[in-house]
Scaffold this motif. Structure first.
Motif, PDB file in Angstrom:
ATOM      1  N   THR A 118     -14.068   9.605   0.592  1.00 37.34           N
ATOM      2  CA  THR A 118     -12.860   8.787   0.499  1.00 37.34           C
ATOM      3  C   THR A 118     -11.769   9.522   1.257  1.00 37.34           C
ATOM      4  OG1 THR A 118     -11.904   9.845  -1.451  1.00 37.34           O
ATOM      5  CG2 THR A 118     -13.493   8.077  -1.857  1.00 37.34           C
ATOM      6  N   GLY A 119     -10.776   8.772   1.701  1.00 32.67           N
ATOM      7  CA  GLY A 119      -9.696   9.425   2.437  1.00 32.67           C
ATOM      8  C   GLY A 119      -8.865   8.396   3.158  1.00 32.67           C
ATOM      9  N   GLU A 120      -8.178   8.853   4.211  1.00 23.84           N
ATOM     10  CA  GLU A 120      -7.441   7.876   5.013  1.00 23.84           C
ATOM     11  C   GLU A 120      -7.526   8.209   6.493  1.00 23.84           C
ATOM     12  OE1 GLU A 120      -3.355   7.817   3.715  1.00 23.84           O
ATOM     13  OE2 GLU A 120      -2.804   9.490   4.992  1.00 23.84           O
ATOM     14  N   TYR A 121      -7.533   7.145   7.287  1.00 19.00           N
ATOM     15  CA  TYR A 121      -7.420   7.302   8.727  1.00 19.00           C
ATOM     16  C   TYR A 121      -5.939   7.440   9.059  1.00 19.00           C
ATOM     17  CZ  TYR A 121     -12.101   5.102   8.997  1.00 19.00           C
ATOM     18  OH  TYR A 121     -13.425   4.779   8.858  1.00 19.00           O
ATOM     19  N   ARG A 122      -5.620   8.444   9.847  1.00 20.72           N
ATOM     20  CA  ARG A 122      -4.256   8.525  10.395  1.00 20.72           C
ATOM     21  C   ARG A 122      -4.375   8.198  11.877  1.00 20.72           C
ATOM     22  NH1 ARG A 122      -2.608  13.842   6.752  1.00 20.72           N
ATOM     23  NH2 ARG A 122      -2.923  12.709   4.797  1.00 20.72           N
TER      24      ARG A 122
END
Lengths: 154, 412
Positions: A118-122
């Motif tokens: 899980t995480g986020e695209y920057r």
């Protein structure tokens, strides 16, 4: 003006390519001199620049796919990406920056499905010749731990 | 203590009973005799504790440990276990602290792990409190001996462990110095959860035989062929090793792979952007690859300009965690750092040449289920545990078992 809907459609196509084993299409979501990196929130917080994947050209992404197809040994597996709504940070007619959360489940050959990342695209997007592309995508994973290995891209 | 069940079929190190990777009694005894025994365990880098008060939490085997620099400039390490009820004293991975306080009942410790404060020690309004006879000096987490060698911080629970340089031996020391010859800096940290017993990973690290057979990426680009010049160094204890290779022009024409029809020798595959392999010369000795291990669970790696330390921590009978710390030198130019960042694609959980190592231990762990009374064959290069010129040998794997058995079979 690059809008939210355009980013959502872009991300949907991006995830669809990876999750449906169309890995050869994946580099085409990026500009020729793109930056793509996979790291963790801890590293980002501390300003540590390394990634477990670090590519500064589309050709390097193509090489990674070629390596996955031809060189690397790993058990057959697939991903299912669920991408959240992008937070649009800046946007004009040809550029945009945004953050998009992701959850990726990994499905192994023998049937085990587990939450893998899980995480986020920057992201930094550009529009060239009418096409939206990633000039930069940093996949910042929430956890520092990768289970076994990371073969397919996030 | 009850004898562990795995039976060694000889005095040597060429047959490894599979039960050694699955038996829980063995695991418990390893914690006591190896990890808390007379060994040096990697804790962190000196560079990660730049100033007094800087600390990191880590593990020595099962045991949680705090490593911290005090005002005297020295590094101290103690068990991360409150003397009161056993709760963790420090919860963060790293930080800066004037002292440490357990969150449970606020017992506090200085940076050397001495118990300094017991909340309400004298009671509240004359009620309760600790007995007069309670002496804080007699209570505290166990302290580790600490040794800093070339910027690497090691700790030991044992008073009997030899001094670090003696433990490592001259040849291993020289090979550590070769890489750690000037100040390093951390450029990233990643952890790989391995689906296997810790020993399977250490064997993999020491196994120079598999490298060019399992890792096709390496072979194709002639980073690591068995026919390259190189060798394996095994120290006297057997537990530490160095595997190295040097580019050898003559190897390009070598036909030993082709003759055997091995999968590794494919020439279809070429990089579109060879930038991933572009580096710069920083070692004068021509050594392009040096993998060094220190018993029980430490690895120092130089693959071209790609530098890292790896710390292996057992987290269960059939799992372990591999902590990668990617390094550059403190005086790297931006271009040098960039080259390292790109080459790091080779290693780590997604590394072109090391992703397989994360999985292959699991293949063994799953493969040996139900085969406790069978054994592995470790006979490439015969039965010796000495240094070797070629790398088509399992000499350093046997060395691991020599050191392992020395620790496990010596009376506790």
């Amino acid at each position: 003006m690059i809008d939210l809907l355009a980013l959502c459609a872009f991300n949907a196509a991006y995830a669809h390519a990876i999750d449906n084993d169309q890995l050869e299409k994946w580099p085409d979501f990026f500009t020729e001199d793109c930056l793509y990196r996979i790291t963790s929130a801890d590293n980002e917080r501390e300003g540590l620049p390394a990634g477990i994947v670090y590519a500064d050209s589309r050709a390097m992404l193509q090489d990674r796919i070629a390596a996955l197809r031809e060189a690397n040994i790993y058990e057959r597996q697939s991903y299912r990406h669920l991408l959240g709504m992008p937070v649009l940070q800046t946007a004009d007619s040809d550029t945009a920056t945004a953050c998009t959360p992701f959850m990726v489940a990994r499905i192994m050959l023998h049937g085990e499905t587990r939450l893998f990342a899980t995480g986020e695209y920057r992201d930094r997007f550009v529009r060239t010749q009418g096409r939206l592309m990633l000039a930069e995508r940093v996949a910042v994973c929430d956890s520092t731990v990768t289970d076994t290995l990371l073969a397919l891209p996030l | 203590m009850q004898a562990p069940t795995p039976r060694w079929s000889g005095p040597g190190y060429t047959r490894i009973p599979y039960a050694i990777y699955t038996d829980t009694a063995v695991s418990r005894q390893e914690q006591e005799r190896i990890f808390r025994g007379p060994t040096w365990n990697y804790l962190c880098l000196d560079a990660e504790l730049p100033e007094p008060g800087c600390y990191r939490t880590t593990h020595v085997g099962d045991a949680p440990v705090v490593v911290v620099r005090d005002d005297d400039g020295e590094i101290y390490a103690f068990e991360n276990r409150c003397a009161h009820r056993g709760a963790l004293i420090a919860l963060e991975k790293s930080g800066r602290a004037p002292s440490f306080q357990c969150v449970y009942h606020a017992w506090s410790y200085n940076r050397q792990g001495d118990l300094r404060g017991v909340a309400f020690e004298k009671g509240v309004k004359g009620q309760g409190g600790m007995p007069e006879t309670f002496c804080k000096q007699e209570h505290g987490p166990r302290k580790l001996r600490v040794a800093v060698y070339c910027g690497l911080v090691f700790g030991s629970f044992s008073d009997d462990v030899p001094p670090i340089e003696e433990y490592l031996g001259e040849e291993i020391c020289a090979r550590i110095e070769r890489v750690m010859h000037k100040p390093v800096k951390v450029i990233g940290r990643f952890t790989q959860a391995l689906p296997n017993n810790w020993k399977l990973y250490m064997e993999n690290v020491k196994d120079s035989y598999h490298a060019s057979l399992l890792h096709l990426f390496f072979t194709t680009f002639e980073l690591n062929r068995l026919s390259q010049k190189g060798g394996v160094i095994v120290d006297e204890s057997g537990g530490h090793h160095v595997s190295f290779s040097m580019i050898d022009g003559a190897a390009a024409a070598d036909t030993s792979y082709r003759e055997q029809g091995l999968r590794s020798d494919t020439d279809r595959y070429r990089l579109k952007d060879p930038g991933v392999l572009e580096g710069f010369q920083e070692f004068d000795d021509g050594v392009t690859l040096q993998i060094l291990s220190v018993f029980p669970g430490f690895v120092l790696q130089q693959i071209q300009n790609c530098l890292a330390v790896r710390q292996l921590v057992p987290t269960g009978q059939d799992k372990s965690e591999l902590h990668w710390t990617y390094l550059g030198y403190a005086d790297d130019t931006p271009a040098q750092q960039k080259a390292r960042l790109k080459q790091l694609n080779l290693v780590g959980p997604a590394g072109f040449i090391s992703m397989e190592d994360g999985a292959v231990g699991g293949f063994v762990q799953r493969g040996i289920a139900g085969a406790d009374d069978h054994e592995a064959v470790v006979e490439m290069g015969g039965d010796s545990v000495s240094s070797s010129e070629g790398r088509a040998t399992e000499t350093s794997v046997r060395g691991f078992w020599k050191a392992y058995r020395t620790h496990m079979e010596s009376p506790a």
